[in-house]
Each structure stands twice: as structure tokens, then as C-alpha cells.
Design an enzyme around this catalytic site. Structure first.
Site, mmCIF file in Angstrom:
data_model
loop_
_atom_site.group_PDB
_atom_site.id
_atom_site.type_symbol
_atom_site.label_atom_id
_atom_site.label_comp_id
_atom_site.label_asym_id
_atom_site.label_seq_id
_atom_site.Cartn_x
_atom_site.Cartn_y
_atom_site.Cartn_z
ATOM 1 N N TYR A 190 0.850 -1.195 0.000
ATOM 2 C CA TYR A 190 0.000 0.000 0.000
ATOM 3 C C TYR A 190 0.887 1.247 0.000
ATOM 4 O O TYR A 190 1.838 1.342 0.777
ATOM 5 C CB TYR A 190 -0.905 -0.007 1.231
ATOM 6 N N HIS A 191 0.554 2.218 -0.853
ATOM 7 C CA HIS A 191 1.371 3.416 -1.035
ATOM 8 C C HIS A 191 0.830 4.553 -0.183
ATOM 9 O O HIS A 191 -0.257 5.066 -0.415
ATOM 10 C CB HIS A 191 1.360 3.823 -2.513
ATOM 11 N N GLY A 192 1.585 4.972 0.849
ATOM 12 C CA GLY A 192 1.219 6.131 1.643
ATOM 13 C C GLY A 192 1.523 7.418 0.905
ATOM 14 O O GLY A 192 2.043 7.414 -0.218
#
Length: 342
Positions: free
Chosen positions: A138-140
């Protein structure tokens, strides 16, 4: 407040001869103007103090993210210096010239993650000691969690995780050496599959810059039906390892107002222009899930869905939704488990 003005008056009328009447009159006018100025300057100072009290937290939220930018530039500067002395260091690092530089930077980033976020990794053993694997995460708003995981893999597993980066990263002044040293690539299906077939570990965030900018504390995946990473895994015949970091959206946040404008601007430029604030010292813990084994019967769509479900399960199990900076700070300093429900 007026002690200085009184001193001026004493100097004007307290002389032995008293001076001329004209000089006394001029001095009196000067004193009056001075006292008048003090009054209004004093008001301005109070107003300035109030403005400072009001806006200091706001300014800090925008200034703190620049710390990461500074760290990245310091990392690049270190590599330039390292490269400058490469002839003296080649004997020490026979296999890969960049290995020493990567390990040195990994030690610095690992220390920074521990000090600022109490960073931990659960499931690091799920990344193989050798052989290929595809990490999907998951890309913050800023993927600082990946920097920390990368550092731990370099230090404790002796493996470099290759990474797919957005094309704009290669245009940022001063970052080309970082991309070279850590072997970041823009990546097509064919080039990524080739990296994996060579026995490397590769990391991809399917949501990319879009998820970074437009994701929020609800932690919903914004992959827009992307299946390229699944095609890579199927072509290279490698397992997919899901990864998620608790409170990554509380460490850095992107602005939520004006989304229509920012989406329009991104569609036109494909650049990450949404303002980011934060760098809050929240607790961060990365969870690396069990590998999803290669299955020749899978289609890219089926495999992409399996990977999405695996990451969503990690989010459901380990992340408070919606995310809260306050509770994430509590988790940083207080070990008691916090309920995931709002």
C-alpha cells in the site's frame, strides 16, 4: 513602557543651561512622537505574537515533510562523496561498488525510523533469503515505510529490494544517483519480469502516485483495476508477498480539500502536486504477509484480486479505520493495544 521616553525628557530639560526655547520645543515634539510610536509598536508586537501563536502549528505541518526531502538530498550527497572516493574503496567492495554506500545509508535510515517512529517489522522472514519474489504494498502519501523495510533487508538479510518508481522521480534534480545506487527502475512488464527471473526481490505499489495523493485515512486501495504487477508475477512465475504499514497515513497526510481540482491537475500533468503535511512521530509497524504462491491457472485479474484481498486483510487486522493521528501518537509511546474501530 515609557521609561525610555522619560529619560529623553530628563535629557532635554535637565541640562545646566536648559538650552534655547526652540530646541526645547523641538525636543518636546520628538518626545511626543517617540511615545506615540512606542504605543503603536507595542500593539504591533502583540499582534505579531498572536499571529505567530496561531500559525506556528500550521507552518510546522508543512515544514516537517521537507525533512524527508532534506534527508533524501543528504543521502544523494553522501553517495556523490562515496562515488568520488570509489577508487579507494573498490578493494573493500569487490562484488558491487555501491554495496558499501547502500549499507551505510541503510544504517542511517534504520536508525531514523527507530528513533522517530519506533519502527518495527513483523514477518520479515516471509521475504526469502534467496530467490525471486514480488512484494506488493500500500502506497502512503510518502512511502517512507518502504525506505525502512528496504534498510532492514539490506542490513539483516543482505538483500537489496529492487523497486519500481514513477517516471517523474528520474527527473528530480540530484536524485539520479539515488536511483542508480538502489537500482530503481521505471519498469515495464517485460523489464520487471526480467529482474525477477534474475533471482531478485522486486517491490511494486500498484496504486502508485495516484494512491499516494488521493488515498486517505479510510485506507481504501486505489488501484484502478491495475493488473500489470500480476502479469509480472505470472510471467516470472514468482510468489506475491503482501505488505502494509500501520499508521502510514498518519505519518504523512495529503490535503483532502479541492479534490476535483487536484484530480484534474494530475490528469493533465501526471505529477504529484497535492500538498502534503505531517511527519508526525507516530508509531509505525510494517506487516509482511504470507506469500501468495504462483499458480499457473490464475489470470492476471484473479491474482490481482487475491493480492488486494491480502492487503485489505492486513489493513482490517492491524489498522484503526479511519486513521487518527492522536491514537497513532498514543501507540508510539503507549504499548497497550488500541481498538481498530473508531
Amino acid at each position: 513602557m515609557y521609561s525610555a521616553a522619560v529619560g529623553v525628557v530628563d535629557n532635554v530639560y535637565g541640562g545646566e543651561d536648559g538650552g534655547s526655547v526652540v530646541e526645547s520645543f523641538q525636543a518636546s515634539n520628538n518626545v511626543t512622537n517617540y511615545v506615540w510610536m512606542l504605543k503603536y509598536v507595542d500593539v504591533d508586537i502583540d499582534y505579531a505574537r498572536w499571529l505567530g501563536w496561531l500559525f506556528t502549528p500550521v507552518l510546522a505541518m508543512f515544514i516537517l515533510p521537507s525533512v524527508i526531502l532534506i534527508l533524501l538530498y543528504l543521502s544523494a550527497l553522501f553517495l556523490y562523496i562515496y562515488k568520488w572516493h570509489r577508487h579507494r574503496l573498490l578493494d573493500a567492495y569487490e562484488r558491487d561498488f555501491w554495496e558499501g554506500g547502500r549499507k551505510s545509508l541503510a544504517a542511517l535510515w534504520d536508525a531514523q525510523g527507530w528513533l522517530w517512529h519506533g519502527f518495527e517489522v513483523v514477518g520479515l522472514d516471509n521475504i526469502p533469503e534467496d530467490g525471486p519474489a514480488l512484494i506488493v504494498f500500500y502506497h502512503g502519501a510518502i512511502p517512507i515505510d518502504f525506505y525502512y523495510v528496504l534498510s532492514k533487508c539490506i542490513l539483516f538479510k543482505g538483500r537489496l529490494i529492487r523497486c519500481v518508481g514513477d517516471r517523474f522521480l528520474f527527473q528530480v534534480p540530484g536524485w539520479s544517483l539515488l536511483m542508480e545506487a538502489f537500482k530503481v527502475l521505471p519498469g515495464t512488464v517485460q523489464s520487471c519480469a526480467s529482474i525477477l527471473k534474475d533471482g531478485n526481490v522486486l517491490a511494486i505499489a500498484p496504486g502508485g502516485v495516484f494512491e499516494a495523493q488521493f488515498g486517505n485515512s479510510s485506507y481504501q486501495l486505489l488501484w484502478k483495476n491495475r493488473v500489470g504487477f500480476a502479469k509480472v508475477a505470472l510471467e516470472a512465475k514468482v510468489p506475491i508477498i503482501p505488505m502494509f504499514t500501520q499508521n502510514i497515513r498518519e505519518a504523512f497526510r495529503s490535503f483532502s480539500w479541492g479534490m476535483r481540482f487536484w484530480r484534474w491537475l494530475y490528469a493533465k500533468t501526471h505529477l504529484p502536486l497535492v500538498p502534503i503535511y505531517g511527519f508526525f512521530p507516530v508509531k509505525m509497524k510494517t506487516y509482511i504477509g504470507k506469500p501468495i504462491p504462483y499458480d499457473p491457472n490464475n489470470t492476471p485479474e484473479m491474482l490481482a484480486q487475491q493480492a488486494a484481498h491480502a492487503i485489505e486483510n492486513l489493513i482490517k487486522e492491524h489498522q484503526r479505520v479511519p486513521g487518527s493521528v492522536f491514537h497513532a501518537l498514543i501507540e508510539r509511546f503507549y504499548k497497550k493495544e488500541v481498538s481498530k474501530s473508531a
